[in-house]
Design a protein around this motif. Structure first.
Motif, PDB file in Angstrom:
ATOM      1  N   VAL A  12       2.706   3.259   5.837  1.00  0.00           N
ATOM      2  CA  VAL A  12       1.550   3.788   5.105  1.00  0.00           C
ATOM      3  C   VAL A  12       1.270   5.231   5.521  1.00  0.00           C
ATOM      4  O   VAL A  12       0.937   6.072   4.682  1.00  0.00           O
ATOM      5  N   ARG A  13       1.424   5.533   6.803  1.00  0.00           N
ATOM      6  CA  ARG A  13       1.236   6.923   7.239  1.00  0.00           C
ATOM      7  C   ARG A  13       2.223   7.846   6.533  1.00  0.00           C
ATOM      8  O   ARG A  13       1.863   8.946   6.107  1.00  0.00           O
ATOM      9  N   ASP A  14       3.464   7.394   6.418  1.00  0.00           N
ATOM     10  CA  ASP A  14       4.465   8.213   5.722  1.00  0.00           C
ATOM     11  C   ASP A  14       4.067   8.438   4.263  1.00  0.00           C
ATOM     12  O   ASP A  14       4.262   9.526   3.713  1.00  0.00           O
ATOM     13  N   ALA A  15       3.499   7.405   3.637  1.00  0.00           N
ATOM     14  CA  ALA A  15       3.069   7.531   2.242  1.00  0.00           C
ATOM     15  C   ALA A  15       1.876   8.474   2.119  1.00  0.00           C
ATOM     16  O   ALA A  15       1.787   9.267   1.167  1.00  0.00           O
ATOM     17  N   ILE A  46       0.835  -1.205   0.000  1.00  0.00           N
ATOM     18  CA  ILE A  46       0.000   0.000   0.000  1.00  0.00           C
ATOM     19  C   ILE A  46       0.868   1.252   0.000  1.00  0.00           C
ATOM     20  O   ILE A  46       0.605   2.214  -0.741  1.00  0.00           O
ATOM     21  N   ALA A  47       1.907   1.257   0.813  1.00  0.00           N
ATOM     22  CA  ALA A  47       2.798   2.419   0.857  1.00  0.00           C
ATOM     23  C   ALA A  47       3.468   2.641  -0.497  1.00  0.00           C
ATOM     24  O   ALA A  47       3.566   3.776  -0.987  1.00  0.00           O
ATOM     25  N   LYS A  48       3.929   1.555  -1.113  1.00  0.00           N
ATOM     26  CA  LYS A  48       4.548   1.666  -2.438  1.00  0.00           C
ATOM     27  C   LYS A  48       3.525   2.127  -3.477  1.00  0.00           C
ATOM     28  O   LYS A  48       3.839   2.926  -4.373  1.00  0.00           O
ATOM     29  N   ALA A  49       2.304   1.620  -3.370  1.00  0.00           N
ATOM     30  CA  ALA A  49       1.258   1.975  -4.329  1.00  0.00           C
ATOM     31  C   ALA A  49       0.914   3.459  -4.246  1.00  0.00           C
ATOM     32  O   ALA A  49       0.733   4.126  -5.275  1.00  0.00           O
ATOM     33  N   ILE A  50       0.805   3.984  -3.033  1.00  0.00           N
ATOM     34  CA  ILE A  50       0.506   5.410  -2.866  1.00  0.00           C
ATOM     35  C   ILE A  50       1.619   6.253  -3.477  1.00  0.00           C
ATOM     36  O   ILE A  50       1.366   7.216  -4.215  1.00  0.00           O
ATOM     37  N   THR A 104     -12.352   4.606  18.764  1.00  0.00           N
ATOM     38  CA  THR A 104     -11.961   3.792  19.917  1.00  0.00           C
ATOM     39  C   THR A 104     -11.392   2.435  19.535  1.00  0.00           C
ATOM     40  O   THR A 104     -10.751   1.783  20.356  1.00  0.00           O
ATOM     41  N   GLU A 105     -11.641   1.983  18.297  1.00  0.00           N
ATOM     42  CA  GLU A 105     -11.118   0.700  17.839  1.00  0.00           C
ATOM     43  C   GLU A 105     -10.276   0.916  16.591  1.00  0.00           C
ATOM     44  O   GLU A 105     -10.677   1.638  15.679  1.00  0.00           O
ATOM     45  N   ALA A 106      -9.131   0.264  16.546  1.00  0.00           N
ATOM     46  CA  ALA A 106      -8.164   0.507  15.474  1.00  0.00           C
ATOM     47  C   ALA A 106      -8.698   0.091  14.110  1.00  0.00           C
ATOM     48  O   ALA A 106      -9.370  -0.937  13.971  1.00  0.00           O
ATOM     49  N   ASN A 107      -8.391   0.897  13.119  1.00  0.00           N
ATOM     50  CA  ASN A 107      -8.679   0.572  11.725  1.00  0.00           C
ATOM     51  C   ASN A 107      -7.587   1.210  10.872  1.00  0.00           C
ATOM     52  O   ASN A 107      -7.353   2.413  10.956  1.00  0.00           O
ATOM     53  N   PHE A 108      -6.915   0.392  10.072  1.00  0.00           N
ATOM     54  CA  PHE A 108      -5.764   0.866   9.303  1.00  0.00           C
ATOM     55  C   PHE A 108      -6.044   0.802   7.806  1.00  0.00           C
ATOM     56  O   PHE A 108      -6.804  -0.054   7.357  1.00  0.00           O
ATOM     57  N   PRO A 109      -5.398   1.686   7.012  1.00  0.00           N
ATOM     58  CA  PRO A 109      -4.477   2.733   7.452  1.00  0.00           C
ATOM     59  C   PRO A 109      -5.219   3.931   8.032  1.00  0.00           C
ATOM     60  O   PRO A 109      -6.425   4.072   7.868  1.00  0.00           O
ATOM     61  N   ASP A 110      -4.463   4.784   8.703  1.00  0.00           N
ATOM     62  CA  ASP A 110      -5.008   6.036   9.203  1.00  0.00           C
ATOM     63  C   ASP A 110      -3.986   7.141   8.970  1.00  0.00           C
ATOM     64  O   ASP A 110      -2.862   6.880   8.542  1.00  0.00           O
TER      65      ASP A 110
END
Length: 538
Positions: free
Chosen positions: A366-369, A336-340, A393-399
């Protein structure tokens, strides 16, 4: 469901007149009354409405769409605007589809098929995008990968391991139930086909039968009646849907929840960011017909408008950059990071990400991308997820944030709406969050393109996200001097507010004000967005 308002409610809509290109245009306000306290008439959507409901107008059509048709009829009026490249990071796109082939991005700096990286971007023969998955299809879920490491020092290891064990047992029992149901329905279908000497027997014909108690025909009739009572119109349809369930749970057991499964086929290490440059290949097509998600998403954004074929995309002057990075399982953070970064570096102005997961091994990549996209003036639109949970309150990625401190001012997270303006406005599956979801858009039962020149209705925040990506591209195309941050703000500011309470997460006991569910508290509206955009000094 379509809701028809009584005149008293329609009169509660007022017009705020703002000047637009070439004249004045009204911006819709929202109802000043709680619609659930006002008598309303419900009627089913017609087939035409069902296939286009996300483009309809709340006042004119009494359906909570994005006023796309109104925007084209009253504001755009045939103007094409500037072409915008929209990257779709997904499961692959059928770039030969009759409704998409004319809107697919082409890398003019690359010579097709010569095996050379002509534009020196690190990817060979990337004519229409890139495939970071190679030939892979199935993959593990991220919690499975975490559990498979046996490394208890990994954050949330114990949680992932426990959730995996529970999910595996649930999938195993579900698979067994589906196998049995499929066998029963298949047997019933064969029995009734033999009895009627045709396969297209009707529910009325089945209901008229009075077979001997305990006979095979009686068992078949009982199975058929059960399927009809649960919304099926034929046993053939029931067989197909149940078979999909069998395959779904088989995939979970064999791949998604299997700690021993190895789906990676690109020769790189997904836990090392820069170990192999240009891994994957240039084939952006789905690996099989059922891998339809990316094609469906692309159609929502950009299916060719008014060509007499299946659907109209939201945006009228875009090119779709196809990036395959989402498998049948959880996506890798590296991909995902590479794709962005690929999308940004190759000219995309809007990126759609209809994917997500509850665990992440390398969220910082992914955040860096996402920040890289923001720093380079690119909008990233992301689906909020389909777990009916509060992502505050509950994790969901990416963010795009760390402890609610945002790293990007061009990231838009989108929740999903159903085609019913009232307490059931929010899709039962949609995630939500006052801090971590920005807006809501149509996502339930959205009709769009699927592989091999076909069309289908699908539901999810995966469908709501490209609706917003399409509106973003439409606004930017018409007003290209706006910055990415300005376009995002236009989307948030121009939506329709909903002064009513809605059922959240499909739980009738969880009823909240709609504006508690997202940062803007609004429904995306293309008509209003274009007018607001026209007021920003250029």
């Amino acid at each position: 469901m379509k809701i028809t308002y009584k005149p008293i409610v329609l009169s509660a809509f007022v017009a705020l007149v703002l000047s637009s290109c070439g004249g004045s245009s009204p911006i819709l306000s929202t109802p000043v009354e709680n619609i659930d306290n006002t008598p309303i008439k419900e009627s089913p959507l017609t087939e035409i409405e069902a296939h286009n409901w996300g483009h309809l107008d709340l006042v004119k059509d009494t359906i909570p769409g994005m006023s796309v048709d109104k925007a084209y009829a009253e504001i755009i009026k045939g103007r094409k605007g500037k072409q915008i490249i929209v990257a779709v990071i997904d499961s692959g796109i059928d770039i030969t589809h009759e409704d998409l082939e004319g809107v697919i991005w082409t890398n003019t700096k690359e010579i097709p098929g010569n095996g050379i990286d002509d534009d020196y971007n690190g990817y060979i023969d990337d004519i229409h995008g890139w495939n970071f998955l190679g030939d892979a299809y199935d993959e593990q879920l991220e919690m499975t990968r975490i559990a498979a490491t046996l490394d208890t020092s990994i954050p949330r290891y114990a949680e992932a391991n426990a959730e995996l064990e529970e999910a595996y047992q649930t999938a195993l029992s579900s698979k067994q139930r589906y196998d049995q149901i499929y066998a029963n329905v298949s047997s019933a279908n064969k029995e009734l086909t033999a009895h009627f000497k045709k396969s297209d027997f009707t529910p009325a014909e089945v209901n008229a039968l009075t077979p001997a108690e305990g006979s095979e025909l009686a068992t078949a009739v009982a199975a058929a009646k059960f399927m009809y009572a649960n919304g099926m119109t034929s046993l053939t349809e029931a067989e197909e849907q149940i078979k999909d369930g069998v395959e779904y749970f088989a995939d979970q057991l064999n791949a998604n929840l299997n700690k021993e499964f190895k789906g990676r086929k690109t020769g790189d290490n997904p836990d090392v960011f820069n170990d192999k440059i240009g891994y994957g290949n240039a084939n952006v097509m789905p690996t099989k017909k059922s891998e339809s998600h990316g094609t469906h998403v692309a159609g929502i954004i950009a299916a060719e408008r008014n060509n007499g074929l299946g659907v109209n995309g939201v945006a009228n002057n875009v090119k779709i950059m196809a990036i395959r990075a989402v498998p049948n399982g959880d996506e890798y953070d590296k991909d995902i990071a590479k794709a962005i970064r690929y999308a940004v570096n190759n000219g995309a102005k809007v990126i759609n990400g209809s994917f997500g997961k509850s665990y992440s091994m390398h969220p910082e990549w992914v955040r860096d991308a996402i920040k890289y996209a923001s720093d380079n003036g690119v909008i990233f639109v992301h689906a909020a997820g389909n777990d009916s949970k509060d992502v505050d309150t509950e994790a969901n990625f990416p963010d795009d944030n760390i402890n609610y401190v945002e790293l990007s001012n061009t990231y838009i997270r989108v929740g999903s709406l159903a085609a019913s303006y009232g307490t059931k406005l929010v899709s039962s599956f949609s995630n939500y969050g006052k801090n971590n979801v920005d807006v809501f858009a149509p996502g339930s039962e959205v009709y769009s393109t699927v592989p091999e020149n076909e069309y289908k209705s699908m539901g999810g925040t995966s469908m709501a996200s490209p609706a917003v990506a399409g509106v973003s591209a439409l606004v930017w195309s018409q007003y290209p001097k706006l910055t990415a941050a300005q376009v995002k703000q236009v989307i948030l500011d121009s939506g329709l507010t909903v002064p009513t309470k809605v059922i959240v997460g499909g739980d009738a006991n969880n009823v909240q004000p709609f504006d508690n569910l997202s940062k803007s508290g609004k429904i995306v509206n293309a008509y209003n967005a274009l007018i607001i955009a026209s007021q920003i000094p250029k």
